[in-house]
Scaffold this active site. Structure first.
Site, mmCIF file in Angstrom:
data_model
loop_
_atom_site.group_PDB
_atom_site.id
_atom_site.type_symbol
_atom_site.label_atom_id
_atom_site.label_comp_id
_atom_site.label_asym_id
_atom_site.label_seq_id
_atom_site.Cartn_x
_atom_site.Cartn_y
_atom_site.Cartn_z
ATOM 1 N N ARG A 1 11.441 -6.224 13.059
ATOM 2 C CA ARG A 1 10.278 -6.055 12.192
ATOM 3 C C ARG A 1 8.962 -6.009 12.976
ATOM 4 O O ARG A 1 7.957 -5.478 12.511
ATOM 5 C CB ARG A 1 10.239 -7.191 11.167
ATOM 6 C CG ARG A 1 9.373 -6.883 9.967
ATOM 7 C CD ARG A 1 8.952 -8.148 9.210
ATOM 8 N NE ARG A 1 10.051 -8.915 8.693
ATOM 9 C CZ ARG A 1 10.288 -10.188 9.050
ATOM 10 N NH1 ARG A 1 9.522 -10.811 9.906
ATOM 11 N NH2 ARG A 1 11.318 -10.834 8.537
ATOM 12 N N TYR B 1 -10.968 5.226 -4.353
ATOM 13 C CA TYR B 1 -9.611 5.660 -4.739
ATOM 14 C C TYR B 1 -9.084 4.727 -5.831
ATOM 15 O O TYR B 1 -9.082 3.506 -5.670
ATOM 16 C CB TYR B 1 -8.772 5.592 -3.451
ATOM 17 C CG TYR B 1 -7.299 5.831 -3.547
ATOM 18 C CD1 TYR B 1 -6.801 7.091 -3.819
ATOM 19 C CD2 TYR B 1 -6.398 4.796 -3.304
ATOM 20 C CE1 TYR B 1 -5.432 7.311 -3.865
ATOM 21 C CE2 TYR B 1 -5.034 5.005 -3.335
ATOM 22 C CZ TYR B 1 -4.555 6.272 -3.626
ATOM 23 O OH TYR B 1 -3.206 6.473 -3.659
ATOM 24 N N ASP C 1 -12.293 3.006 3.899
ATOM 25 C CA ASP C 1 -11.201 3.965 3.745
ATOM 26 C C ASP C 1 -11.703 5.280 4.353
ATOM 27 O O ASP C 1 -12.553 5.955 3.789
ATOM 28 C CB ASP C 1 -10.849 4.123 2.257
ATOM 29 C CG ASP C 1 -9.636 5.026 2.032
ATOM 30 O OD1 ASP C 1 -9.410 5.927 2.870
ATOM 31 O OD2 ASP C 1 -8.938 4.853 1.022
ATOM 32 N N LYS D 1 -1.567 11.346 4.824
ATOM 33 C CA LYS D 1 -2.335 12.572 4.647
ATOM 34 C C LYS D 1 -2.390 13.351 5.972
ATOM 35 O O LYS D 1 -1.359 13.765 6.462
ATOM 36 C CB LYS D 1 -3.721 12.228 4.104
ATOM 37 C CG LYS D 1 -3.687 11.264 2.884
ATOM 38 C CD LYS D 1 -3.134 11.929 1.639
ATOM 39 C CE LYS D 1 -2.810 10.961 0.496
ATOM 40 N NZ LYS D 1 -3.862 10.075 0.056
#
Ligand SMILES: *Cc1c(COP(=O)(O)O)cnc(C)c1O
Length: 395
Positions: free
Chosen positions: A55, A108, A180, A205
């Site tokens: 992990r 967003y 962001d 994106k």
């Protein structure tokens, strides 16, 4: 690697495999959960560090993290399973009960839901502010304001924020600035040079760029890294080697893709601006668009996502236009190689400001197709819209 390399060279060189003789260019894809140690001593040394267990990340994820941190000038990067989880992890790591958060009204929408439900439940209060507030953010600072969240340009409504002014005021009041930065990517807004403390991207994106990976990244300063990283590890955030490899592969061409996305967006907005149904183009890179002056001052380029506000249209007319698109797909997300169009409602997501337009808002992602084909598709769409509108005008 050479410290003076420019962005394009960093994209081509950072995060490669080590320079052994005959080694492949790219890092291998590590698929891992258990990591084996061959002595008690080695196990003990690794214990409690990210190197003890799968992990904690692999050479593949590390290569991507290093490349992203280097590109934006961050101290370190942390990969998360989605852009949204990068946002929520950062906010939860830095805020606690009794704290106050200032949030841009252009944010967003899922970030807004998170503040309204999860942060509120934890006793963290959110106040929304006008994205164009600039240094007047000072009037909203409270003694318990711990963080200011910015998203610039807003990914639906494209307001450009005065990040240096907001950061200056926030820091003076002891608050952290989170951004962001998905629209501009690490290439076109150097967030840390403008006072940002935590820069967040939906790597889903442009960074991945091929509509096949969900991923987020948290980039941070040296001061904040230990606190965020500790919480990030406690939450169990991790991404697979396969996904990290795909994102790193996408990243290699980020600058050439963005150049074309940007050029195509300019061609489309140029054509759209001449259509009588268009009330306003929302593309900060375009002269005459809201936010253009700030964009020119602070950004080094643009991406291919923009908004178009139409004069009021009937639902039937909009349906006729959008249902017949062939080059443009309809879907959430953006930043892949393909063109997208989405009808949206900005007014629904506002609480601190009034959305000034009453016509439909289209969000368009200019993909890598030929602009002539995209324009022909839009032209046919407007023809269908006009046919319905003229019949409606007769009745
Ligand atoms: C898509 C998006 C996100 C969320 O990213 P996911 O990977 O879809 O979770 C966050 N911020 C902005 C601006 C986005 O466009």
């Amino acid at each position: 690697m050479n410290a003076t390399y420019s962005t394009e060279t960093v994209l081509a060189h950072e995060g490669r495999a080590h320079n052994q003789l005959g080694a492949p260019v790219n890092p291998p894809v590590y698929r891992q959960s258990t990591l084996l140690f061959h002595s008690l001593e080695a196990l003990k040394t690794a214990s409690g560090t990210p190197n003890a267990y799968g992990r904690g990340g692999s050479p593949t994820t590390r290569a991507l993290e290093n490349a992203l941190a280097r590109l934006e000038g961050a101290y370190r990067a942390m990969l998360t399973p989605s852009g949204l989880s990068a946002i929520t992890t950062s906010l939860l790591a830095l805020l606690g009960p009794g704290d106050h958060l200032l949030m841009t009204d252009s944010v967003y929408d899922p970030t807004r839901s998170f503040c309204a439900e999860t942060l509120a439940r934890l006793g963290i209060e959110t106040t929304y502010y006008d994205p164009s507030i600039g240094e007047d953010i000072e009037t909203l600072m409270q003694p318990n304001t711990r963080a200011v969240f910015v998203e610039s340009p807003g990914s639906l409504t494209f307001e450009v924020q005065d990040i240096p002014a907001i950061s200056r005021i926030a820091h003076r009041h002891g608050a952290i600035v989170l951004m962001d930065n998905t629209w501009a990517t690490p290439l076109h807004f150097r967030s840390f040079e403008h006072g940002v403390d935590v820069s967040i991207h939906a790597a889903t994106k442009y960074i991945s760029g091929h509509s096949d990976v969900m991923m987020g990244v948290i980039l941070t300063t040296e001061t904040l890294f230990p606190k965020i990283n500790r919480f990030y590890r406690q939450l169990g955030m991790t991404v697979s080697g396969d996904d990290a490899y795909l994102a790193l592969r996408g990243l290699r061409t980020l600058s050439v893709r963005l150049e074309r996305h940007q050029r195509n967006a300019h061609e489309l907005t140029q054509w759209l601006a001449q259509q009588p149904e268009v009330a306003q183009i929302l593309y900060p890179a375009r002269p005459g668009s809201p936010g253009h002056a700030l964009w020119r001052r602070d950004f080094t380029g643009a991406s291919g996502l923009f908004g178009v506000v139409l004069h009021p249209q009937s639902d039937d007319a909009m349906r006729a236009m959008l249902d017949g698109m062939t080059c443009f797909g309809m879907g959430y997300s953006w930043g892949g190689f393909e063109s997208l169009i989405l009808r949206s409602s900005a007014a629904r997501y506002r609480t601190a400001t009034q959305w000034p337009w009453d016509g439909p808002l289209l969000r368009i992602h200019a993909g890598l197709e030929h602009p002539d084909d995209m324009i022909a598709d839009l032209e046919a769409g407007f023809a269908r819209l006009r046919a319905v509108a003229s019949v409606q005008a007769e009745v």
